[in-house]
Enzyme design. Structure first.
Site, short mmCIF file in Angstrom:
data_model
loop_
_atom_site.label_atom_id
_atom_site.label_comp_id
_atom_site.label_asym_id
_atom_site.label_seq_id
_atom_site.Cartn_x
_atom_site.Cartn_y
_atom_site.Cartn_z
N LYS A 169 -5.57 4.64 -4.76
CA LYS A 169 -6.72 3.77 -4.49
C LYS A 169 -7.89 4.16 -5.40
O LYS A 169 -7.96 5.32 -5.80
CB LYS A 169 -7.15 3.90 -3.01
CG LYS A 169 -6.04 3.70 -2.00
CD LYS A 169 -5.59 2.25 -1.91
CE LYS A 169 -4.54 2.09 -0.82
NZ LYS A 169 -4.09 0.70 -0.69
N HIS A 226 8.36 -3.15 -2.08
CA HIS A 226 7.21 -3.53 -1.26
C HIS A 226 7.44 -4.94 -0.72
O HIS A 226 8.07 -5.77 -1.38
CB HIS A 226 5.91 -3.49 -2.08
CG HIS A 226 4.70 -3.50 -1.20
ND1 HIS A 226 4.19 -4.67 -0.66
CD2 HIS A 226 3.90 -2.49 -0.75
CE1 HIS A 226 3.12 -4.36 0.08
NE2 HIS A 226 2.93 -3.06 0.06
#
Length: 475
Positions: free
Chosen positions: A175, A294
């Site tokens: 992040k 994902h």
């Protein structure tokens, strides 16, 4: 028109619209071991009988159309048609029922999830006679599942490649997910891996944007993981997202990852598509790459209780199409997922043989006949206080992925990774000693803080963080 050229509708076959249930509702049918079985949650329009709605689903997802056609006489509908063979009410729902449909195996191309879904979850979901339709589960017979390669490697081969046993694997999504330069991104990867994590991860929307092109990211991440491996003596990995706008570009990225010698790549299998995913999975097996999956976009498909498709079906489809990891919810974090239902599809991902268990949402017994298993990934809003529950819920064969729960540590990425590693090893040791993590989990974590200042700092930061919302994915 002269009498010689006049035609009559009654000549050859009887044209017109027929009730679907006359042909496709067959409650006397005995299912075959080779049939693909489907359980649909059906909400018919007012005035449409359950038998007609169930038969319509069977028809429109197999051989039927809205009218009788003369070419029906050129084939054997009895051989190829789908059959609604049972209907049961949904408890607590007056206008819904479960329709069970059997499909003959010859309707589907071997080794193609794309073709399977085009029929079973195709145009029928827009059928006007239905207010809503949801595919709850599929039974994939061994005769069909054996036409798929499945996961590139599977759980045991992955553990052997990594030389890591007896505990869940630890990961972290880097992040901020968007905006970092490739060099700063690689720096974050290095700090997390040297701190004790097994994997770091590209976020699903990191592909090749102007601020960070894919080739630069791949190079800096490879440098980071090799440096971390040299320092720690452990095998490390970073999920390099190969998802791209074309299959050709996706494969180019996977080939470059292999040339760098990294152990794992990543794909967004729903947005990328099953054809692309299966292509990549085949390449990964042939070239020794693990494949992380994902599920971006899944909630668009599976979150509504009355319409769409349950994630357990998407999980089965992924196991056939190919993937070594897939995100599967956390039960305790910020994302949707009820415990029994989640563990139901986690077992469908990992185990060889799964018994029918309606209490966990499993409508059919599923036999994977030794197809390799998939590691479920718990990710989304989790931190060190969740570690006992995650260890108890998911067991050893899982990946526990802490993004903000690593990078949000007040001392930095490496201490955040160390805190998670200490918490995990404390929980695994306590479990192996016979302690009950469900009851004693917080105490186990507090004890571990005495010899880990990194964990103590993490516990202080996240002690009040909770995501207490009712799940909508219940039975």
């Amino acid at each position: 028109m002269s009498p010689k050229t006049e035609t009559k509708a009654s000549v050859g076959f009887k044209a017109g619209v027929k009730d679907y249930r006359l042909t496709y509702y067959t409650p006397e049918y005995q299912t075959k071991d080779t049939d693909i079985l489907a359980a649909f949650r059906v909400t018919p329009q007012p005035g449409v009988p359950p038998e007609e709605a169930g038969a319509a689903v069977a028809a429109e997802s197999s051989t039927g159309t809205w009218t009788t056609v003369w070419t029906d006489g050129l084939t054997s509908l009895d051989r190829y048609k789908g059959r609604c063979y049972d209907i049961e009410p949904v408890p607590g729902e007056e206008s819904q029922f479960i329709a069970y449909v059997a499909y003959p195996l010859d309707l589907f191309e071997e080794g193609s999830v794309t073709n399977l879904f085009t029929s079973i979850v195709g145009n029928v979901f827009g059928f006007k006679a239905l207010r809503a339709l949801r595919l709850e589960d599929l039974r994939i017979p061994p005769a069909y599942s054996k036409t798929f390669q499945g996961p590139p490697h599977g759980i045991q081969v992955e553990r052997d490649k990594l030389n890591k046993y007896g505990r869940p694997l630890l990961g972290c999504t880097i992040k901020p997910k968007l905006g970092l330069s490739a060099k700063n991104y690689g720096r974050a990867v290095y700090e997390c891996l040297r701190g004790g994590l097994d994997f770091t991860k590209d976020d699903e929307n990191v592909n090749s944007q102007p601020f960070m092109r894919w080739r630069d990211r791949f190079v800096f991440c490879a440098e980071a993981l090799y440096k971390a491996q040299a320092e720690t003596g452990e095998i490390k990995g970073h999920y390099l997202n190969a998802t791209a706008g074309t299959c050709e570009e996706m494969m180019k990225r996977a080939v470059f990852a292999r040339e760098l010698g990294v152990p794992i790549v990543m794909h967004d299998y729903l947005t990328g598509g099953f054809t692309a995913n299966t292509t990549l999975a085949h390449y990964c097996r042939d070239n020794g790459l693990l494949l992380h999956i994902h599920r971006a976009m899944h909630a668009v498909i599976d979150r509504q209780r009355n319409h769409g498709m349950h994630f357990r079906v998407l999980a089965k489809a992924l196991r056939m199409s190919g993937g070594d990891h897939i995100h599967a919810g956390t039960v305790v974090g910020k994302l949707e997922g009820e415990r029994d239902v989640t563990l139901g599809f986690v077992d469908l991902l990992r185990d060889d043989f799964i018994e029918k268990d309606r209490s966990r949402g499993i409508f059919f017994t599923q036999d994977w006949v030794s197809m390799p298993g998939v590691l479920p990934v718990a990710s989304g809003g989790i931190h060190v206080w969740h570690m006992p529950a995650l260890t108890e819920i998911f067991g050893d064969d899982s990946v526990l992925q802490f993004g903000g729960g690593t990078l949000g540590h007040p001392w930095g990425n490496a201490p955040g990774a160390a805190a998670n590693r200490v918490a995990l090893e404390a929980c695994v040791q306590a479990r192996n000693e016979g302690r009950d993590l469900a009851r004693e989990g917080n105490e186990v974590i507090r004890e571990a803080t005495k010899w880990s200042p990194e964990l103590a700092a993490a516990c202080e930061v996240w002690k009040e963080i909770k995501f207490e919302f009712d799940t909508i994915d219940y039975l």
